[in-house]
Design a protein around this motif. Structure first.
Motif, PDB file in Angstrom:
ATOM      1  N   ALA A   1       0.842  -1.191   0.000  1.00 36.28           N
ATOM      2  CA  ALA A   1       0.000   0.000   0.000  1.00 36.28           C
ATOM      3  C   ALA A   1       0.884   1.249   0.000  1.00 36.28           C
ATOM      4  N   PRO A   2       0.600   2.215  -0.875  1.00 40.89           N
ATOM      5  CA  PRO A   2       1.470   3.390  -0.982  1.00 40.89           C
ATOM      6  C   PRO A   2       1.414   4.258   0.270  1.00 40.89           C
ATOM      7  N   SER A   3       2.517   4.922   0.557  1.00 37.40           N
ATOM      8  CA  SER A   3       2.527   5.898   1.635  1.00 37.40           C
ATOM      9  C   SER A   3       1.750   7.135   1.188  1.00 37.40           C
ATOM     10  N   ARG A   4       1.500   8.048   2.110  1.00 32.99           N
ATOM     11  CA  ARG A   4       0.666   9.208   1.789  1.00 32.99           C
ATOM     12  C   ARG A   4       1.305  10.073   0.709  1.00 32.99           C
ATOM     13  N   ALA A   5       2.584  10.279   0.791  1.00 30.79           N
ATOM     14  CA  ALA A   5       3.285  11.109  -0.191  1.00 30.79           C
ATOM     15  C   ALA A   5       4.420  10.294  -0.800  1.00 30.79           C
ATOM     16  N   PRO A   6       4.432  10.118  -2.127  1.00 29.09           N
ATOM     17  CA  PRO A   6       5.518   9.341  -2.743  1.00 29.09           C
ATOM     18  C   PRO A   6       6.884   9.959  -2.463  1.00 29.09           C
ATOM     19  N   LEU A   7       7.871   9.087  -2.425  1.00 21.09           N
ATOM     20  CA  LEU A   7       9.248   9.507  -2.174  1.00 21.09           C
ATOM     21  C   LEU A   7       9.722  10.441  -3.277  1.00 21.09           C
ATOM     22  N   ARG A   8      10.435  11.516  -2.908  1.00 23.23           N
ATOM     23  CA  ARG A   8      10.927  12.480  -3.897  1.00 23.23           C
ATOM     24  C   ARG A   8      12.438  12.392  -4.077  1.00 23.23           C
ATOM     25  N   PHE A   9      13.164  11.986  -3.032  1.00 20.38           N
ATOM     26  CA  PHE A   9      14.617  11.905  -3.101  1.00 20.38           C
ATOM     27  C   PHE A   9      15.091  10.596  -2.484  1.00 20.38           C
ATOM     28  N   ILE A  10      16.170  10.063  -3.034  1.00 20.10           N
ATOM     29  CA  ILE A  10      16.852   8.906  -2.469  1.00 20.10           C
ATOM     30  C   ILE A  10      18.133   9.404  -1.805  1.00 20.10           C
TER      31      ILE A  10
ATOM     32  N   VAL B   1      19.932   3.117 -10.159  1.00 17.92           N
ATOM     33  CA  VAL B   1      20.588   3.353 -11.447  1.00 17.92           C
ATOM     34  C   VAL B   1      19.976   4.580 -12.116  1.00 17.92           C
ATOM     35  N   THR B   2      20.820   5.575 -12.399  1.00 21.44           N
ATOM     36  CA  THR B   2      20.412   6.746 -13.164  1.00 21.44           C
ATOM     37  C   THR B   2      21.079   6.688 -14.536  1.00 21.44           C
ATOM     38  N   ALA B   3      20.867   7.698 -15.344  1.00 17.14           N
ATOM     39  CA  ALA B   3      21.412   7.690 -16.706  1.00 17.14           C
ATOM     40  C   ALA B   3      22.933   7.734 -16.711  1.00 17.14           C
ATOM     41  N   ASP B   4      23.538   8.340 -15.683  1.00 16.92           N
ATOM     42  CA  ASP B   4      24.988   8.518 -15.743  1.00 16.92           C
ATOM     43  C   ASP B   4      25.769   7.855 -14.617  1.00 16.92           C
ATOM     44  N   ARG B   5      25.078   7.283 -13.596  1.00 14.71           N
ATOM     45  CA  ARG B   5      25.843   6.605 -12.554  1.00 14.71           C
ATOM     46  C   ARG B   5      24.930   5.703 -11.727  1.00 14.71           C
ATOM     47  N   GLU B   6      25.553   4.949 -10.811  1.00  9.26           N
ATOM     48  CA  GLU B   6      24.818   4.054  -9.932  1.00  9.26           C
ATOM     49  C   GLU B   6      25.160   4.370  -8.477  1.00  9.26           C
ATOM     50  N   TYR B   7      24.193   4.082  -7.603  1.00  9.22           N
ATOM     51  CA  TYR B   7      24.393   4.217  -6.162  1.00  9.22           C
ATOM     52  C   TYR B   7      23.928   2.927  -5.493  1.00  9.22           C
ATOM     53  N   LEU B   8      24.431   2.684  -4.291  1.00  6.42           N
ATOM     54  CA  LEU B   8      23.957   1.571  -3.478  1.00  6.42           C
ATOM     55  C   LEU B   8      23.333   2.126  -2.204  1.00  6.42           C
ATOM     56  N   ILE B   9      22.153   1.631  -1.880  1.00  3.68           N
ATOM     57  CA  ILE B   9      21.514   2.014  -0.624  1.00  3.68           C
ATOM     58  C   ILE B   9      21.170   0.742   0.153  1.00  3.68           C
ATOM     59  N   ARG B  10      21.039   0.867   1.468  1.00  2.00           N
ATOM     60  CA  ARG B  10      20.804  -0.294   2.323  1.00  2.00           C
ATOM     61  C   ARG B  10      19.317  -0.607   2.503  1.00  2.00           C
ATOM     62  N   THR B  11      18.445   0.230   2.031  1.00  2.00           N
ATOM     63  CA  THR B  11      17.011  -0.013   2.152  1.00  2.00           C
ATOM     64  C   THR B  11      16.615  -1.208   1.287  1.00  2.00           C
ATOM     65  N   ALA B  12      15.884  -2.145   1.866  1.00  2.00           N
ATOM     66  CA  ALA B  12      15.422  -3.307   1.098  1.00  2.00           C
ATOM     67  C   ALA B  12      14.388  -2.870   0.064  1.00  2.00           C
ATOM     68  N   LEU B  13      14.355  -3.568  -1.054  1.00  2.00           N
ATOM     69  CA  LEU B  13      13.433  -3.196  -2.126  1.00  2.00           C
ATOM     70  C   LEU B  13      11.981  -3.272  -1.654  1.00  2.00           C
ATOM     71  N   ARG B  14      11.664  -4.280  -0.827  1.00  2.00           N
ATOM     72  CA  ARG B  14      10.278  -4.407  -0.364  1.00  2.00           C
ATOM     73  C   ARG B  14       9.884  -3.247   0.551  1.00  2.00           C
ATOM     74  N   GLU B  15      10.869  -2.593   1.196  1.00  2.00           N
ATOM     75  CA  GLU B  15      10.584  -1.419   2.007  1.00  2.00           C
ATOM     76  C   GLU B  15      10.496  -0.164   1.143  1.00  2.00           C
ATOM     77  N   LEU B  16      11.243  -0.145   0.059  1.00  2.00           N
ATOM     78  CA  LEU B  16      11.252   1.011  -0.829  1.00  2.00           C
ATOM     79  C   LEU B  16       9.993   1.070  -1.693  1.00  2.00           C
ATOM     80  N   LEU B  17       9.506  -0.077  -2.118  1.00  2.00           N
ATOM     81  CA  LEU B  17       8.409  -0.132  -3.081  1.00  2.00           C
ATOM     82  C   LEU B  17       7.170   0.640  -2.636  1.00  2.00           C
ATOM     83  N   PRO B  18       6.700   0.500  -1.387  1.00  2.00           N
ATOM     84  CA  PRO B  18       5.498   1.248  -1.005  1.00  2.00           C
ATOM     85  C   PRO B  18       5.679   2.761  -1.002  1.00  2.00           C
ATOM     86  N   GLN B  19       6.933   3.234  -1.023  1.00  2.00           N
ATOM     87  CA  GLN B  19       7.190   4.675  -1.003  1.00  2.00           C
ATOM     88  C   GLN B  19       7.223   5.279  -2.403  1.00  2.00           C
TER      89      GLN B  19
END
Length: 264
Positions: free
Chosen positions: A152-161, A190-208
């Motif tokens: 279920a989506p959070s109230r406001a979608p994530l704007r920045f990582i 993954v963006t157009a010009d580089r990659e980053y690694l974050i520790r947030t699990a994908l299943r936690e990120l998806l609802p945001q």
């Protein structure tokens, strides 16, 4: 051949009780294995290829829904239709309404013999159906509905990582992200010009994330829809995504999410 079943339940007494009641009500059903956690359930299901899987919703390692999702994505084409899935849960009646509305069968702990009898009758009917591929597709539709309900989506979608870069934290605008991909204990951003690694699990990120903007195409990958350049089908019928702007990366689309691109 008699049908076979796998029971995934981390409470041994409940697993034994379900196996005993199945033996009483459905003597022709062979319980091929009993798994005590999610990873074991997935491994044994892929190895033994049972007709049915009774999956506890809450298990160590992977939940029943996560096992079902992985089965849908890793089930070999040559193995035929996916196993019929029955979720076993201790959720209260209000939560069960979501399962019922999605038309996925379930059993409430502790399993009542009368309820199990109705479940077995339905399963016998489905196994005997001549249109078994249609039954399998219905099961995938039900699974997609259940997975969507758990995110279920959070109230406001994530704007920045927030991504660590050396000793700094970089704020990556979500609109710059091409896709998110699970990588061990991390998520690749993954963006157009580089990659980053974050520790947030994908299943936690998806609802945001805004589900209209970011599409899940695999249990380990979520893609910004506007970044997709094309969908390509290989000789085996599997789909791969390519991206705009000449980005060299591609992503597989699992069978669970392939219907999103069925018109292509």
């Amino acid at each position: 051949m008699n049908p076979t079943a796998l029971i995934a339940e981390d409470e041994p007494l409940l697993a034994q009780a379900l196996q005993a009641e199945l033996a009483r009500q459905w003597p022709q059903l062979e319980v091929a294995a009993v798994a005590a956690n999610g990873p074991a359930a997935l491994a044994q299901a892929l190895a033994l290829r049972p007709s049915l899987c009774f999956l506890d919703i809450r298990m160590p390692g992977q939940s029943g829904l996560e096992v079902a999702q992985a089965l849908a994505e890793e089930w070999p084409d040559e193995a035929g239709p996916l196993p019929l899935l029955v979720f076993v849960t201790a959720y209260d009646q209000y939560a069960l309404q979501a399962f019922d509305a999605a038309a996925a069968d379930y059993l409430l702990k502790p399993v009542e013999p009368q309820r199990l009898a109705r479940c077995c009758e339905r399963l016998r009917h489905l196994l005997a159906a001549t249109a078994r591929p249609q039954v399998a597709e219905q099961a995938l539709e039900q699974l997609r509905a259940l997975l969507a309900g758990t995110a279920a989506p959070s109230r406001a979608p994530l704007r920045f990582i927030q991504a660590s870069v050396g000793n700094s934290v970089r704020l990556v605008p979500v609109e710059e992200v091409l896709y998110f991909e699970a990588a061990d204990k991390y998520v690749r951003v993954v963006t157009a010009d580089r990659e980053y690694l974050i520790r947030t699990a994908l299943r936690e990120l998806l609802p945001q994330l805004d589900a209209e903007v970011f599409w899940q195409v695999h249990r380990g990958a979520v893609v910004r829809a506007s970044a997709i350049d094309g969908v390509h089908r290989d000789d085996a019928g599997k789909l791969r995504l390519s991206f705009r702007g000449g980005h060299p990366g591609t992503l597989n689309v699992s069978r669970l999410y392939a219907p999103r691109f069925k018109s292509m």
